[in-house]
Design a protein around this motif. Structure first.
Motif, short mmCIF file in Angstrom:
data_model
loop_
_atom_site.label_atom_id
_atom_site.label_comp_id
_atom_site.label_asym_id
_atom_site.label_seq_id
_atom_site.Cartn_x
_atom_site.Cartn_y
_atom_site.Cartn_z
N VAL A 101 47.90 -37.95 22.71
CA VAL A 101 48.37 -37.51 24.02
C VAL A 101 47.58 -38.22 25.10
CG1 VAL A 101 48.63 -35.54 25.54
CG2 VAL A 101 48.95 -35.27 23.08
N SER A 105 48.79 -37.09 30.84
CA SER A 105 49.92 -36.21 30.62
C SER A 105 49.86 -35.02 31.54
CB SER A 105 49.92 -35.72 29.16
OG SER A 105 50.08 -36.79 28.28
N SER A 135 53.65 -33.11 24.35
CA SER A 135 52.30 -32.88 24.85
C SER A 135 52.10 -31.40 25.16
CB SER A 135 52.06 -33.72 26.11
OG SER A 135 50.83 -33.37 26.72
#
Length: 268
Positions: A101, A105, A135
C-alpha cells in the motif's frame, strides 16, 4: 494510547510511544520505523496502530501493510515475538503479498471531492479490485470496533461498502446511520440480502427511504422484511408488480396471498 497492551519495548521504540509524547512525534514515528531493525520496526508500528489519534493510527496501519516479507519473516522467527503482533501479521500477510500500500493512499476515509461529485458517484458500482478500495479494506482489518463504528458513521462510499459487511452488527448497522448513505446503496443492500435485523429495522423506520417506490418493492420481495411492514408496502404497489408478487414463490406465502386478494379487490 487508546488501547494499553503490555510488552517490553526498546528505547528506540519508547522514544515515539512513551507517555507524554506529542502526536507530531508519534506520527513521525510511523515514517521513522522503516529505519529501525525489523523487530523494533514492527513493534513500533503495532503500538502506533493503537494510538488515540486517527491520523497516527492510519499512518501506522499503512506502514504495517507495507512491510516487506523478509521483515515479517524475521519478526516471526524471534523468540520475543508478541502473540498479538503475530495475530495481526497473520491477518495482513496475504495483503502484503498481493500489493504493497502506498504511503500516499487515502486512509482517512474522507473524500476529497465535493458533495455534488459524491452524489453523482453514488449510483456508480464500486470496483473492489481498485487499489484505493483494497487499501481501505486492509486498513479495516486492523481497526478496532469503536474505530470502525466511527468510520461507518462518517466514511465515504468505499468505507460504507466495506463496513456494511462487517461481522459485528454494531458496525454494519452504523453504516445505514451515515447521513450520506444513499437510496441506491439501500436498494442494493436489500437486493443483496440483509442478514442483520437491526439494519432492516432502521431502513423500514426511515421515512425518506420508504418514499422510494423501488425500495418499497424490494422490501416486499425480501424475506427478511417484517411481515407487518411488507404488508403495508404491498398495498402501494402498482397492478403490474402486484400481479408478479401474487405469482411469486420467492416471497412468504402470506405476502403472495395478500397480493392476490388485493388484485381481486381492485377488479371488483
Amino acid at each position: 494510547m487508546a488501547e494499553k497492551i503490555k510488552f517490553t519495548i526498546s528505547p528506540a521504540v519508547a522514544a515515539y510511544v512513551r507517555a507524554g509524547t506529542t502526536a507530531e512525534v508519534r506520527l513521525a514515528g510511523c515514517s521513522a520505523a522503516s529505519d529501525l531493525p525489523p523487530f523494533e520496526r514492527i513493534t513500533l508500528l503495532f503500538c502506533l496502530t493503537k494510538d488515540a489519534e486517527p491520523a497516527v493510527r492510519s499512518a501506522a496501519a499503512v506502514g504495517m501493510l507495507s512491510l516487506p516479507e523478509d521483515v515479517i519473516s524475521e519478526y516471526r522467527s524471534s523468540t520475543e515475538a508478541h502473540p498479538l503482533v503475530l495475530e495481526v501479521l497473520d491477518r495482513i500477510k496475504p495483503a502484503v503479498q498481493e500489493s504493497p500500500v502506498s504511503a500516499n493512499s487515502d486512509v482517512s476515509g474522507q473524500s476529497d471531492q465535493s458533495e455534488l461529485s459524491e452524489e453523482m458517484e453514488d449510483d456508480e458500482p464500486i470496483d473492489e479490485q481498485n487499489e484505493e478500495f483494497q487499501s481501505k479494506y486492509k486498513i479495516a482489518l486492523m481497526m478496532g470496533i469503536a474505530e470502525k463504528i466511527k468510520m461507518a458513521l462518517s466514511g465515504d462510499k468505499e468505507w460504507r461498502a466495506i463496513l456494511i459487511k462487517d461481522s459485528n452488527k454494531l458496525v454494519s448497522s452504523s453504516v445505514v446511520k451515515n447521513p450520506r448513505y444513499s437510496d441506491a446503496e439501500v436498494l442494493g443492500l436489500i437486493k443483496a440480502g440483509i442478514q442483520n435485523d437491526e439494519i432492516m429495522r432502521l431502513i423500514c423506520a426511515n421515512k425518506e427511504w420508504i418514499k422510494n417506490y423501488q425500495i418499497r418493492k424490494a422490501l416486499v420481495e425480501s424475506s427478511r422484511t417484517p411481515v407487518q411492514n411488507a404488508m403495508r408496502y404491498l398495498s402501494t404497489m402498482n397492478e403490474k408488480d402486484m400481479a408478479h408478487l401474487a405469482k411469486s414463490k420467492n416471497i412468504p406465502s402470506v405476502i403472495s396471498t395478500m397480493a392476490k386478494r388485493l388484485l381481486l379487490s381492485k377488479k371488483r
